[in-house]
Design a protein around this motif. Structure first.
Motif, short mmCIF file in Angstrom:
data_model
loop_
_atom_site.label_atom_id
_atom_site.label_comp_id
_atom_site.label_asym_id
_atom_site.label_seq_id
_atom_site.Cartn_x
_atom_site.Cartn_y
_atom_site.Cartn_z
N LYS A 1 -6.95 -1.47 -1.95
CA LYS A 1 -6.91 -1.52 -0.38
C LYS A 1 -8.45 -2.34 -0.14
N VAL A 2 -9.42 -1.86 -0.99
CA VAL A 2 -10.81 -2.45 -0.86
C VAL A 2 -10.82 -4.14 -0.83
N GLU B 1 0.92 -1.20 0.00
CA GLU B 1 0.18 -0.19 -0.03
C GLU B 1 0.90 1.32 0.00
N LYS C 1 -8.15 -6.00 -0.43
CA LYS C 1 -7.47 -6.72 0.59
C LYS C 1 -8.37 -6.76 1.86
N LYS C 2 -9.15 -5.81 2.04
CA LYS C 2 -10.11 -5.72 3.24
C LYS C 2 -11.19 -6.75 3.06
N GLU C 3 -11.68 -6.76 1.94
CA GLU C 3 -12.74 -7.92 1.72
C GLU C 3 -12.27 -9.29 1.81
N GLU D 1 -11.39 -9.93 5.47
CA GLU D 1 -12.76 -10.27 6.09
C GLU D 1 -13.52 -11.59 5.77
#
Length: 446
Positions: A428-429, A409, A431-433, A436
């Motif tokens: 980033k989106v 990042e 990676k986050k999903e 999670e």
């Protein structure tokens, strides 16, 4: 002795804009009447609060206890009275429970604060002091330092690297630290090496900081196992994997950690915080913050008490000479934009930058032209435009196949993109999903 111009593949050359503060010596920021101390200043679960409204607290007193091993206690940065405990905005864009303390102006130290001689302590004793002092990665990662200094017994650590690159534009807090307190940097490195039983220590500094290279080299002249390495000025030179490659020629495999190749990396500010905590007994309740940007009337490098609001810090610098279009915590490449100045300085706040409309000009995004520049500058050798395309379409499985989780990042891809595509944001989106989804799957199998 040091070798010049070590570097890595990829990365970008960007205007440094450090001239605003690189000659500004460290000074203490005015201590505010109220401090707001979040109980979440580290990676891991928030701390359990140890005080209540109306309690008297002392400077350096522990007010938050970690709920697990991966955590770091928080301490009062003033002596005074607990005014309230409530949810507040924090610089990462979220909210956290915080202890709000009314400062009595006395700075009465907690009686538990006592200096020790680190030469007389063993590694476990030193590590316990680091843990109790609430020290986390101060380059912005805020990972609890005692955890990072506790590799599994089978993972032998050969080298410790201190990151003195400070490759983010505008920021000069690490630079001034190295110039004004080199002994803390060296002592911190020696303490880390003792804890890990490492054979060699390195301090990597970009070659646009020749005075810092000289100062740290002079301070470490009598240390036979500590070496200063001059690195080419390029972003993100301070990334862990890049530092390890250019200094030791070891490569951290995908999905692995530096300890897997026998290396531990810490920021110079983290090392100095370790040295100060052990030599003075004082926990981490203040840090160096660069305040800069074209909208700031008097850019400075300040020693700021944790919990001081961004507004109070900016006011100490003379306020704004023009209305900022954007305020960022950290650096412009990897920092976080703020929606209010009513957020507190926390352990990970290396800088507060206020940009004018000219500095923060945002180009309109257009279609990707498949030029491949993003891939050429990616220090991890990913293909950002492909990952971004899958993320924007919701194809997270495909993004994962392209090793999106290896992304550090750094934002080099977004910086270089001629079409101004939202590469970093969409990555980033993804990676986050993906993370999670993994957590949900793990919970369902329990």
């Amino acid at each position: 002795m040091f070798k010049r111009n070590l570097t890595f593949l990829g990365g970008v050359l960007i205007p440094q804009n450090k001239q605003f503060t690189e000659t500004k010596q460290l000074e203490y920021c005015k201590i505010p009447e109220l401090v707001t101390i979040p109980l979440q200043q580290h990676i891991g679960a928030p701390c359990q609060v140890l005080v209540k409204k109306g309690d008297k607290v002392l400077l350096g007193q522990k007010i938050g206890q970690p709920r697990g091993y991966v955590g770091a206690p928080v301490h009062s940065s003033v002596s005074g009275t607990v005014k309230s405990i409530e949810s507040v905005d924090i610089p990462n864009g979220g909210k956290a429970s915080a202890v709000i303390i009314s400062n009595d102006g006395q700075d009465q130290l907690d009686e538990s604060i006592k200096p020790v001689d680190f030469e007389k302590l063993n590694g476990n004793e030193l590590k316990n002091i680091i843990m109790e002092s609430g020290i986390v990665g101060m380059g912005g990662a805020v990972f609890p330092t005692h955890v990072k200094l506790s590799p599994p017994i089978e993972k032998k650590i050969d080298y410790v690297i201190l990151n003195g690159s400070e490759s983010e534009p505008y920021l000069t807090s690490d630079y001034r630290l190295m110039l004004e307190h080199p002994e803390d940097v060296i002592d911190g490195l020696k303490i880390i090496m003792k804890i890990l039983n490492a054979s060699e220590g390195y301090i990597g500094i970009e070659d646009n900081k020749p005075q810092a290279i000289k100062t740290i080299s002079d301070a470490s002249r009598n240390e036979k196992t500590i070496y200063v390495k001059s690195l080419r000025s390029k972003f993100p030179q301070g990334s862990e994997k890049q530092l390890i490659k250019v200094i030791t020629n070891r490569v951290v495999p995908s999905g692995k950690l530096p300890m897997d190749v026998g290396v531990v990396v810490q920021n110079v500010s983290t090392a100095a915080a370790i040295a100060r905590a052990i030599k003075t007994g004082k926990p981490l309740y203040e840090r160096i913050v660069t305040v800069s940007g074209g909208a700031v009337r008097e850019p400075k490098n300040l020693i700021v008490r944790i919990g001081t609001s961004f507004k109070d810090v900016i006011d100490f610098c003379g306020g704004f000479k023009e209305e900022p279009i954007k305020v960022i915590e950290g650096g412009p490449m990897m920092g976080t934009a703020q929606h209010t100045l009513n957020v507190p300085v926390v352990k990970g706040t290396s800088g507060i930058l206020a940009f004018t409309k000219t500095e923060a000009f945002l180009r309109r995004s257009s279609n990707c032209i498949r030029c491949g520049r993003c891939s050429s500058v990616c220090p991890i050798r990913l293909i950002p435009f492909k990952i971004s395309t899958h993320s924007l379409k919701g194809n997270m499985d495909e993004a994962e196949k392209l090793h999106v989780l290896d992304c550090i990042e750094c934002g080099s891809c977004s910086y270089i993109c001629p079409a101004s595509r939202p590469l970093l944001q969409s990555i980033k989106v993804a990676k986050k999903e993906i993370i999670e989804a993994r957590k949900e799957k793990a919970q369902s199998l329990q």
